[in-house]
Each structure stands twice: as C-alpha cells, then as structure tokens.
Design an enzyme around this catalytic site. Structure first.
Site, PDB file in Angstrom:
ATOM      1  CG  HIS A 170      -1.976  16.129   6.486  1.00 26.08           C
ATOM      2  ND1 HIS A 170      -1.024  15.145   6.525  1.00 26.08           N
ATOM      3  CD2 HIS A 170      -2.162  16.431   5.181  1.00 26.08           C
ATOM      4  CE1 HIS A 170      -0.637  14.846   5.288  1.00 26.08           C
ATOM      5  NE2 HIS A 170      -1.320  15.615   4.466  1.00 26.08           N
TER       6      HIS A 170
ATOM      7  CG  ASP B 209       5.568  16.125  -5.524  1.00 26.34           C
ATOM      8  OD1 ASP B 209       4.992  15.093  -5.932  1.00 26.34           O
ATOM      9  OD2 ASP B 209       6.740  16.156  -5.145  1.00 26.34           O
TER      10      ASP B 209
ATOM     11  CG  ASP C   3       0.523  17.027  11.171  1.00 26.97           C
ATOM     12  OD1 ASP C   3       1.098  16.141  11.818  1.00 26.97           O
ATOM     13  OD2 ASP C   3       0.172  16.895   9.992  1.00 26.97           O
TER      14      ASP C   3
ATOM     15  CG  ASP D 216      -1.932   1.147   1.178  1.00 29.51           C
ATOM     16  OD1 ASP D 216      -1.725   2.116   0.421  1.00 29.51           O
ATOM     17  OD2 ASP D 216      -2.930   1.073   1.922  1.00 29.51           O
TER      18      ASP D 216
ATOM     19  CG  HIS E 126      -5.513  12.737  10.801  1.00 30.24           C
ATOM     20  ND1 HIS E 126      -5.803  14.030  10.447  1.00 30.24           N
ATOM     21  CD2 HIS E 126      -4.218  12.519  10.409  1.00 30.24           C
ATOM     22  CE1 HIS E 126      -4.739  14.579   9.869  1.00 30.24           C
ATOM     23  NE2 HIS E 126      -3.770  13.681   9.845  1.00 30.24           N
TER      24      HIS E 126
END
Length: 653
Positions: A174, A242, A172, A20, A135
């Site tokens: 994210h 990217d 972070d 993965d 998250h």
C-alpha cells in the site's frame, strides 16, 4: 560496530477487542513470530539488542498536532464501547487501552535506532515495531497506523543530529500516503514509494498515489511514487480481482539504515498478509529475517556459519488460494509504470533529462515477454536461495599487498593477508607468463592465489590484491577460479587488459572490457564499452549494461581488474565494486595495478567491507556518444540477455 536490533515485548499488548474482519489481521503475533524467527535463525544474538523507549509527547509533536496526541492519550481511559466508536471515525483502525503506550514505544524504537546509528554505537539496524506508521497523518490515524514512526524519526534526525538530507524508501503493498503528506513540500526529505495502485482501485484509493504526484512547491520532485497497476511485480500476493485484496494487509517495522553522513530511512514488507490462512506470519517474518541477515552481513561477523533461514515451501504456499503460481512476474504494465515515473520526474532531475520513450522490444503476452518473465523469476529465485542457504565466511574482507603500506588506515577487522599459496602451485601458474617469474610479480601471484582460494573455499567473502603484472595475473586468477570450482566467472577489465585469446568459449566466462572509445559485442560473452568521462555516462553504463549482464549471468565469482591506464576515479571504482557484490553473493576479487595509490586500495577495501561508496561529485549528463554506444550494445545483446529487454535506466532512450 554491530547491527542494532530494537524491540520491546510490551508492543504486543494492544489487540482487537471486538469483531472486525478488516482489522483482525493486525494482531500481536506479527511481532512475536518475527522475534522467534530471528532467534531460530541465530540472528538476534549477533545484534546489539536495545529495548525500545517511549517517544515523548514533544517528539510525537515533531509530526503530529497537539490535539491529536491528546486524543490518543485519552484512549487509555476509554471503555470498549467508546474505543470502538472512536475507531469507527477512522479508516481501518482499532484502538485498545494500551494503544497509546504501544504506539509511543514504536516511535521511540525508531528514535533509539537513529541515535544508535548517528552516534556510532551501531553501524545499521532494524526496529521491530507495532503498530506501524506510514499511513498515519498529522491529525488522523489510518490503516492500522497511529503515529508515523518513520516520519517522526526523520524529523528527529534533522533536529537532534543535524542531518540535512534524508531518503525514505517505502516498500509496501500500500501507498504510505501519511509520509507523503507530511513531507510533500519539503526538499530535505526524498520520499520514494512503490506500491499496488490498480489505477486507483486499490486501497487507499487515492489519486495522489499515482506517478504524477511529485510533491508541492519547493518539494516538487522529492515525492516519487512507483504505482503498480497489475498487482505487484516484486511481491507475490492476492490478485486485484480477489475481493480480499482491498483489505489493508499487515505492515512491517521501520528499517532504519544509515550511511553515516546521509541518513536513510526505509520501511519494507514482503508478501501481503493472507486473510484466509496462517501463512502471513511466515512471509512477513521471513522478510524481517532476510533484512536483518543482510544488515549483519555488512559487518564483520564472528567466526562460524550462520544458520539457514526458514523458507516457505511450495507445499505451504499451495494451501493459500490467494498465493499466485511461481513465475507471475509482471512485464508490460511494470514497464509502463516505470516509464510514467521517469516522465513525471524528468523536469526535476537532470539525470533524467536525456530520457525519451522508445518502443519496448517486449510486447504484452508475447513470447519475449514470457521469456523475460521466466528469466527474471529465475534470477530472483536464485538470489533468494543464496540469501537463505549460503554461509557467512569467517573473514569479511582481506587485502594482499605486494609492499607494506603503513600509511593505509583500515578498519581493524579487515585482514591484511601475508600468506601465500604453496610455492609449487605458484610456480606452476607462473610458467604461463614470463612476467610472473620476476621476483615481485611471483610474490604477488602467490598472495593472490592464496586469497582467491580463500574466497572459493568460503573462508573469505571478498578481497583486494595488488600486482605489478595485472594482465598476466588476471588470466591466471580466471583460470584458477574456473578450475577450482567456480561454474561462472564475470570478469570486468578496465584499462589495457585483453581477453586471453585461448580462453575456452564454454559459456562459463563473461568478459567485459571498459576502456577506449569503441563499443563492440564480439560475442554475447565478450563485450567492450567505452569509459565515459561524465558522471551520467558512467552511471548509465553501470545501470544499463553492467548490472543487467551480471544479474543475468549469475556468476559464482566476480573479478574486477584495474589495469594500466584504467581511467577510473576512486569513487567510480568503489561504486563499481560495491554494486557487483550483489550478483555473486559478495564473492568479489579486485586486482589493482601496483602503481595505483594506497588511497584507491583503501577505499575499495572499505566499500567491500560494507562502508558506503564516496560521492561521485557533481552530476554531469551523459554525452550523445555515450548514449549511442549503450543503445548499440544493448541492441546487439538483447536477444541473448533477456534482462536487457526490461531495463533501460536514465540516459538511455
């Protein structure tokens, strides 16, 4: 007390069992590389080491649903095919038979750190954890995260230790949407996240990651999102064009800090992980090492020099095509993001009520923007170099008093200095001012010179000295500092203290007076600003003027002088001294008029030693005159000090 380090090697047990590409960067080496770097830097052995425990299912239930905890428990008995199928039900997650155990250890590590800090066993600390957590949501894994470690720790601090208000700072690449969802209607937890957003085109692609998501119901104003829309101006990483930039990079551990009375929780990352080479463990572990070194420096460190931290050389960086060139600091877009946050939060915070948008002096792509970018990049580079290369002085904080103060209660590792400089040296400097030849002033001068020499020689980090002749002593200390090796000295003078008229204008001294009612820039290196009578005015002065000047000047030494009629309250003086430790790498000398109270000297000593400053009290908005004075000064100084072009804190329109 020491800095705690919480870790358990069994958190490395979980690993990806199938192919993965999206998840392969979340691997055990993230943790082992960090531990190795801490050991190489000599940091691990300086900490109070605690082995992580498993969080109980009841503790996990502080945040997560019983059904979700039960589902995660069941992963221990699943086959590889079943684990892969379950993983496919979530976004960017994989499960392993050891995932449940590892995730419980990660959450338990955060809880152990909360216990250690809030019971006084440790002053602060770092938890190295895996898997990450920010998250994860009440009933869903997400982005490599299984249990929301920081959210569980915050709820635990409230339930177990009675903490009333908690600040979570999430640095972070994210957005930590899991933490936001958990606390978005809770005014007891202030969640602040800065993250890449790219106008919603960066993972996790959520509308609620933008600046106008401020919380729900009673929690409005307690969710603060600072979204970066053109990369991350403070974190180097892959550009948005990217295709790899949409993959969740590695997450770093929960960093739990505490100021004793107000619990803080903080999770940070450094440059995003690189999926095309092996550079990512270095960038991530450097952030861990820097964080741990910063925490341990808040405490008294045993004698001996700390080892320089490893750094990523330009050669190692160049092997990675997704690492941008040096100096890629954002300007216009970052200012727009900050302005959007202030506008969204203004209805909820009185400290922002006076802010209005003014046209920025920096235009995108223009020469001023490029100059500001270069200046900011140089400042950040210099500060990072100091973090990596400077040695830890044997003495954290020292005080030199003109008279014994038996009633002053201080931590035992604050040095009460009794020694003086050689009599010949003291006599030579005392001849400059008749006031210094008096017995008490002469004795005080000798002690001050000895303390200053200790700071400049790297034996003492910071110090406080009392004197009956503040103006004369300040001039001597300034001249001695410049002649003893300091290349640049930033002098902040409060009260009836004037800049020596015959001081050389060679660019080595920045003099700032805070007193009176007039604002004036007599030169770019000689500034006078009024002392505000409001909390908001004082904070605006520090954030909008003092700190941008200090970081732009990059002094080797900061002198803070509290002269006659200085007008500062003890908490204000403490906050000023604490914030000025950063620009000079901790080298701060505070001179206090002898008539000041022992209480002021004590609070200054504790703050320079690492304790949090006391509260400023109820907030009061800056007056129009305060705001106008700052606007006037900033306008006069912006041409010289580029950092003033990109900093406009609360209360400054």
């Amino acid at each position: 007390m020491r800095t705690a380090l919480v870790y358990h090697e069994e958190m490395t047990a979980a690993r990806l069992l199938w192919d993965d590409p999206e998840c392969e960067i979340e691997r055990p080496e993230r943790l082992t590389a960090a531990v190795e770097r801490l050991q190489q830097g000599g940091l691990e052995q300086r900490c109070l080491q605690l082995a992580a425990r498993e969080a109980s299912e009841a503790e996990l239930g502080l945040v997560h649903s019983p059904e979700y905890v039960s589902l995660m428990r069941g992963t221990q008995a699943l086959s590889t095919e079943e684990l892969q199928a379950l993983s496919g039900q979530y976004d960017a997650v994989y499960f392993h038979p050891s995932t449940f155990h590892c995730a419980r250890l990660a959450a338990g590590a955060a809880l152990q750190l909360v216990d250690a800090v809030l019971t006084g066993t440790a002053h602060n600390g770092l938890a190295l954890v895996r898997p990450p957590g920010h998250h994860s949501q009440r009933a869903a894994a997400n982005g490599f995260c299984v249990f929301n470690n920081v959210a569980i720790a915050a709820r635990y601090a409230q339930k177990r230790h009675g903490v009333h208000r908690i600040l979570i700072v999430d640095w972070d690449v994210h957005h930590g949407q899991g933490i936001q969802y958990i606390f978005e209607d809770d005014p007891s937890v202030l969640y602040f996240s800065w993250h890449r957003y790219e106008h919603g085109r960066f993972w996790p692609y959520l509308r609620e990651s933008d600046a106008d998501a401020v919380g729900l119901g009673p929690g409005r104003g307690f969710t603060v999102n600072l979204p970066w829309n053109q990369g991350h101006p403070l974190i180097l990483g892959p550009r948005s064009e990217d295709p790899r930039a949409s993959h969740p990079p590695s997450k770093c551990p929960a960093l739990m800090l505490n100021g004793r009375r107000l619990g803080w929780a903080m999770r940070i990352t450094w440059p995003p992980s690189c999926t095309c080479c092996s550079l990512w463990p270095l960038s991530l572990t450097l952030s861990w090492c820097s964080s741990q070194q910063a925490l341990t420096r808040r405490l008294g460190i045993p004698r001996g020099r700390c080892r320089p931290l490893p750094s990523a050389s330009p050669t190692s960086r160049s092997c990675c095509k997704c690492w941008p060139a040096a100096g890629s600091v954002l300007c216009w877009s970052a200012l727009e993001s900050i302005q959007s946050v202030r506008a969204a939060q203004a209805p909820h915070w009185t400290s922002l009520w006076q802010q209005e948008r003014r046209p920025s002096p920096v235009s995108p792509g223009g020469p001023k923007c490029k100059a500001a970018e270069a200046q900011t990049s140089a400042v950040l580079s210099s500060l990072l170099d100091r973090l990596h290369l400077c040695a830890t002085p044997p003495v954290r904080t020292a005080i030199a008093l003109t008279a014994p103060a038996a009633a002053m209660v201080l931590p035992p590792d604050i040095l009460r200095q009794e020694e003086s400089a050689p009599r010949e040296e003291t006599q030579a400097w005392a001849r400059l001012h008749e006031a210094l030849t008096q017995d008490t002033a002469f004795t005080a001068l000798g002690k001050v010179l000895h303390l200053l020499n200790g700071i400049l020689d790297g034996q003492v980090s910071s110090g406080i000295a009392t004197t009956p002749a503040a103006a004369s002593t300040l001039e001597v200390v300034l001249r001695q500092g410049l002649s003893h090796g300091a290349q640049r000295v930033f002098c902040v003078a409060l009260g009836q203290l004037d800049r020596p008229p015959d001081l050389d204008n060679d660019g080595r001294t920045l003099w700032l007076n805070i007193r009176g009612k007039e604002a004036a820039a007599l030169s770019t290196l000689h500034v006078s600003v009024p002392l505000s009578g409001t909390t908001g005015g004082f904070l605006s002065c520090i954030l909008a003027l003092v700190l941008p000047l200090a970081y732009g000047f990059q002094p080797d030494l900061v002198l803070v002088a509290l002269g006659p009629a200085h007008g500062l309250q003890d908490p204000q003086a403490a906050l000023l001294a604490a914030l000025l430790r950063g620009p000079a790498g901790g080298r701060v000398l505070v001179l206090v008029e002898q008539e000041s109270t022992c209480q002021l000297v004590g609070v200054l000593a504790r703050v320079l030693h690492g304790d949090p400053p006391p509260s400023l009290g109820p907030f009061s908005v800056a007056s129009p005159d305060d705001v106008q004075a700052l606007v006037h000064l900033r306008g006069q100084l912006e041409a010289k000090w580029e950092m003033l072009q990109v900093a406009a804190p609360s209360g400054v329109p």
